[in-house]
Design an enzyme around this catalytic site. Sequence first.
Site, PDB file in Angstrom:
ATOM      1  N   VAL A   1       0.701  -4.430  -3.688  1.00 57.36           N
ATOM      2  CA  VAL A   1       0.925  -5.694  -2.989  1.00 57.36           C
ATOM      3  C   VAL A   1       2.389  -6.130  -2.976  1.00 57.36           C
ATOM      4  O   VAL A   1       2.731  -7.106  -2.317  1.00 57.36           O
ATOM      5  CB  VAL A   1       0.074  -6.825  -3.615  1.00 57.36           C
ATOM      6  CG1 VAL A   1      -1.401  -6.584  -3.357  1.00 57.36           C
ATOM      7  CG2 VAL A   1       0.359  -6.979  -5.099  1.00 57.36           C
ATOM      8  N   TYR A   2       3.259  -5.431  -3.679  1.00 56.34           N
ATOM      9  CA  TYR A   2       4.667  -5.818  -3.683  1.00 56.34           C
ATOM     10  C   TYR A   2       5.289  -5.541  -2.319  1.00 56.34           C
ATOM     11  O   TYR A   2       5.275  -4.407  -1.836  1.00 56.34           O
ATOM     12  CB  TYR A   2       5.444  -5.052  -4.751  1.00 56.34           C
ATOM     13  CG  TYR A   2       5.098  -5.397  -6.181  1.00 56.34           C
ATOM     14  CD1 TYR A   2       4.274  -6.475  -6.491  1.00 56.34           C
ATOM     15  CD2 TYR A   2       5.608  -4.648  -7.239  1.00 56.34           C
ATOM     16  CE1 TYR A   2       3.962  -6.780  -7.801  1.00 56.34           C
ATOM     17  CE2 TYR A   2       5.306  -4.958  -8.549  1.00 56.34           C
ATOM     18  CZ  TYR A   2       4.483  -6.026  -8.825  1.00 56.34           C
ATOM     19  OH  TYR A   2       4.180  -6.328 -10.134  1.00 56.34           O
ATOM     20  N   GLY A   3       5.811  -6.599  -1.704  1.00 55.47           N
ATOM     21  CA  GLY A   3       6.395  -6.435  -0.379  1.00 55.47           C
ATOM     22  C   GLY A   3       5.384  -5.945   0.633  1.00 55.47           C
ATOM     23  O   GLY A   3       5.747  -5.289   1.619  1.00 55.47           O
TER      24      GLY A   3
END
Length: 305
Positions: free
Chosen positions: A40-42
Amino acid sequence: MSRLGLGTMTWGEDTGPDEAAEQLRAFTGAGGTLVDTADVYGDGDAERILGHLLREHVAREDVVVATKSAIRRDGRYDGSRRHLIAALDASLERLGLEYVDLWHLHVNDPATPTEETLSALDEAVTSGRTRYVGVANHAGWQVAKAAAWQRAWPGRAPVVSAQVEYSLLRREVERELVPATVDAGAGLLPWSPLGRGVLTGKYRTGLPKGSRAANPRFADFVRPYLDEECSRIVESVVTAAEGLGASPLGVALTWVRDREGVAAPIVGARTAAQLAPALESEELTLPQEIRDALDDVSDMTAAHP
């Protein structure tokens, strides 16, 4: 060999590919190996950037790649076997890798039976998608339950690590989570070991321009650590740093790095320049009297956010 991990939560948002490349080169150049990311990062861009850098800038064998799954793109938790395996496959595609070294359950999903969630860890290991598995942001009893379940039957993938927020400003994990992790034989990977940036001392006189606390997106994330109690702890860190000729960042990071059960604090930064002081603190050791003073001022029986 560095005992720090490199976090990539800002990659793909506040940190672009070129700056990420500088961070990774500086980190591996200082002996760092563990690079932590998540699907889910970026919105997946952190994994894409890391995958590109592993192909173009840093040898794959020089990096321990860790990623996380269990949060859907809409923010809902999903620990179902179907979602977890599909999410890991998507991560591998973005990373351009056949396997990751360490795969964490990003959160605990109370709506999914534990045995189903943990069966995904077994499948990921036996299929070669990951070498090792762990958990993140779980309570102490949840870590103990997962570790015991995995040990209960030969062939199950053991829980080798647990990620949790842990710093001088967040010590309540010492009550149950740290003992549970140590008892399970798992390594503790603290995230936000600098108290969401507050322990660097940069908020002592206000909100610096460009800081997280001054950014509407992150202000609520930092605000709980800007109260009077946390300020008292920060001042003690600053005093210790002045006495040692070190930075407050170095003192705070060294304190958590050397706590019981800690394998590697995960440090994130927007730029390579911000990352540099953390890497330079690797050789710092806190005298026992300073450790005792910091333990006393940050005692977890006091009020904490």
